[in-house]
Design a protein around this motif. Structure first.
Motif, PDB file in Angstrom:
ATOM      1  N   UNK A  12      -6.624  -6.749 -45.592  1.00 56.11           N
ATOM      2  CA  UNK A  12      -5.629  -6.086 -45.166  1.00 56.11           C
ATOM      3  C   UNK A  12      -4.428  -5.802 -46.288  1.00 56.11           C
ATOM      4  N   UNK A  13      -4.115  -6.882 -47.062  1.00 61.38           N
ATOM      5  CA  UNK A  13      -3.181  -6.767 -48.109  1.00 61.38           C
ATOM      6  C   UNK A  13      -3.624  -5.839 -49.108  1.00 61.38           C
ATOM      7  N   UNK A  14      -4.990  -6.056 -49.408  1.00 60.50           N
ATOM      8  CA  UNK A  14      -5.496  -5.359 -50.654  1.00 60.50           C
ATOM      9  C   UNK A  14      -5.636  -3.778 -50.185  1.00 60.50           C
ATOM     10  N   UNK A  15      -5.827  -3.475 -48.658  1.00 63.45           N
ATOM     11  CA  UNK A  15      -5.735  -2.132 -48.255  1.00 63.45           C
ATOM     12  C   UNK A  15      -4.548  -1.419 -48.528  1.00 63.45           C
ATOM     13  N   UNK A  16      -3.361  -2.176 -48.456  1.00 66.01           N
ATOM     14  CA  UNK A  16      -2.167  -1.941 -48.516  1.00 66.01           C
ATOM     15  C   UNK A  16      -1.694  -1.674 -49.878  1.00 66.01           C
ATOM     16  N   UNK A  17      -1.897  -2.574 -50.871  1.00 66.35           N
ATOM     17  CA  UNK A  17      -1.460  -2.503 -52.191  1.00 66.35           C
ATOM     18  C   UNK A  17      -2.314  -1.674 -52.934  1.00 66.35           C
ATOM     19  N   UNK A  18      -3.603  -1.623 -52.871  1.00 64.29           N
ATOM     20  CA  UNK A  18      -4.350  -0.924 -53.772  1.00 64.29           C
ATOM     21  C   UNK A  18      -4.220   0.633 -54.023  1.00 64.29           C
ATOM     22  N   UNK A  19      -3.367   1.273 -53.216  1.00 66.87           N
ATOM     23  CA  UNK A  19      -3.092   2.456 -53.579  1.00 66.87           C
ATOM     24  C   UNK A  19      -1.966   2.743 -54.898  1.00 66.87           C
ATOM     25  N   UNK A  20      -1.331   1.486 -55.033  1.00 68.28           N
ATOM     26  CA  UNK A  20      -0.300   1.360 -56.213  1.00 68.28           C
ATOM     27  C   UNK A  20      -0.922   0.428 -57.239  1.00 68.28           C
ATOM     28  N   UNK A  21      -1.611  -0.610 -56.845  1.00 71.79           N
ATOM     29  CA  UNK A  21      -2.048  -1.385 -57.819  1.00 71.79           C
ATOM     30  C   UNK A  21      -3.387  -1.114 -58.696  1.00 71.79           C
TER      31      UNK A  21
END
Ligand code: GLN
Length: 458
Positions: A12-21
């Motif tokens: 879930x964290x990866x899904x939230x942050x990937x568009x930025x990181x």
């Protein structure tokens, strides 16, 4: 919490942050959940729980993991699914860790900013307009951005320590041979080592213990007993004899950002407060490390990368009229500019007539650097320096000037040439709020001392 819950949280964290990181080249959602479920079943069946049981971990995409592509961030390995597993990923699974994905890197680990990836730019979580360092930038950004608690990188000339420094986390390059390279796609085989990233020294110590150890599948693997690194950590540096720390004089001076200089000196005086005895040490041949590395590493790379010809792996160019033109077209289209530059330098340096002048000379310099370290370790237990001359730079700032990019590795490269363990630990911030790294260098197989000093410091 169960392993499945931990894995789901990481996903879930990866899904939230990937568009930025953009740290990940592949997120292994389904496989990770299935692996976590198996871990939970083992726990339910009463199997022993180790410190990595159920812990989500990310792996740099130059280590082979079956069932998911290993691309080395290169077009030439697009869709290459390895038929075998790297020793490190197998060991992590055996320890109960759950692999959540494969992280971005500079193509074939050649670079210092992760910008030479053929697929995407990874952002530094502290300032999205800046690079995370390289070449293990995806693995460092994933941990610094809390996408997962720990990850693996590889370090041929600083590629774990530089991104650890730029991203404000702990990164450790072990002694050459401590961790098996089986299943790590080779860049420069005499220098490559796999190592952990973590937010704390203890996390890095736990992962190191899980991946270290003799492996008959790697002919350079060391057959030594692996200590329980995490159990050896203690909060101070008090021991029977005083711990002796040497400051490498040559790593201070021109080219060093004044704010990095200040933070590293403050860190050293903190180590003194903790009970260490500080001396200055000269390593006069250190300055030749960078030029020697940029002969040796490309030479080995030019040989290692000869196997990508469009026949055995991944990508093949269309419309080759014969075998030779198929090879040429595949390599012209499949490799990016930095990789081509390295192949050309390496092929030139190894060619008849130039071999003595370049390759042999560089190997002699390598020996001199090793001797500098041997002399130093006769009088100190560990050496310290800044990890990098600067903090994280802006994306695009150095891509047009390879030499300025190469200079980021000035302080980390000699450690690889000598095969020693090196660790980067955060030691403050510059005025822009960007993390600064302190490099600790140990004698052969003294990861225990490195981790103890780093732990007492943090
Ligand atoms: N930046 C160095 C290089 O480009 C180191 C890379 C690495 O350690 N993999 O070769």
């Amino acid at each position: 919490r169960s392993a499945v819950e931990l894995a789901q949280e990481a996903i879930d964290r990866i899904e939230t942050l990937e568009p930025k990181l953009h740290s990940f080249l592949a997120v292994m959602g389904e496989q990770a959940l299935a692996q976590a479920k198996a871990v939970d079943e083992k726990i339910a069946a009463g199997e022993e729980i180790g410190p990595l049981t159920g812990i989500p971990i990310a792996i740099k995409d130059n280590m082979c993991t079956p069932g998911v592509p290993t691309t080395c961030a290169s077009k030439i390995l697009q869709n290459f699914i390895p038929p075998y597993e790297s020793t490190v990923s197998q060991k992590l699974k055996d320890a109960g860790a759950v692999i959540v994905g494969k992280t971005n890197l500079d193509e074939f680990a050649m670079g210092s900013s992760t910008e030479s990836s053929a697929y995407q730019l990874t952002a530094n979580p502290w300032d999205l307009s800046r690079v995370p360092g390289g070449s293990s930038g995806g693995s460092a950004a994933a941990v610094a951005g809390s996408e997962c608690p720990v990850s693996l990188g590889s370090d041929t000339g600083g590629s774990i320590r530089l991104p650890a420094s730029f991203c404000g986390i702990v990164g450790l390059k072990p002694t050459y041979g401590l961790v098996s390279r089986y299943g790590l796609v080779a860049y420069a085989s005499s220098l490559d080592q796999i190592g952990p990233f973590g937010r704390t020294v203890e996390d890095a110590a736990i992962v190191l213990e899980a991946i270290a150890g003799y492996d008959p599948k790697d002919s350079t693997s060391l057959n030594v007993k692996i200590p329980h690194y995490a159990d050896l950590l203690k909060p101070n540096l008090k021991s029977k004899g005083r711990l002796r720390i040497g400051i490498i004089t040559e790593t201070f001076g021109t080219g060093l950002d004044p704010e990095v200089d200040e933070a590293v000196k403050k860190a050293i005086s903190h180590l003194q407060d903790l009970g260490a005895e500080i001396q200055t040490i000269s390593c006069p041949n250190f300055r030749y490390g960078l030029p020697a590395y940029y002969i040796i590493a490309p030479s080995e790379a030019s040989a290692n990368l000869a196997r990508y010809d469009g026949v055995k792996y991944g990508f093949r160019a269309e419309q080759g009229d014969n075998l030779l033109s198929m090879y040429e077209k595949t390599r012209a289209q499949g490799f990016g500019p930095e990789v081509k530059r390295r192949i050309m330098i390496g092929t030139y340096a190894l060619s008849a007539g130039y071999y003595d002048a370049y390759y042999l000379k560089a190997q002699k310099v390598r020996t001199l650097i090793k001797q500098d370290f041997e002399k130093a370790f006769a009088s100190v237990d560990i050496l310290v320096s800044p990890t990098a001359p600067t903090t994280a730079f802006k994306a695009g700032e150095k891509t047009k000037d390879p030499i300025s990019m190469y200079l980021s590795d000035l302080m980390t490269i000699p450690v690889n040439l000598a095969g020693l363990p090196g660790l980067s630990i955060p030691c403050g911030f510059d005025r822009q709020g960007l993390p600064i790294g302190l490099q600790l260098i140990g004698d052969v197989l003294r990861e225990d001392v490195l981790l103890q000093v780093a732990h007492a410091y943090e």
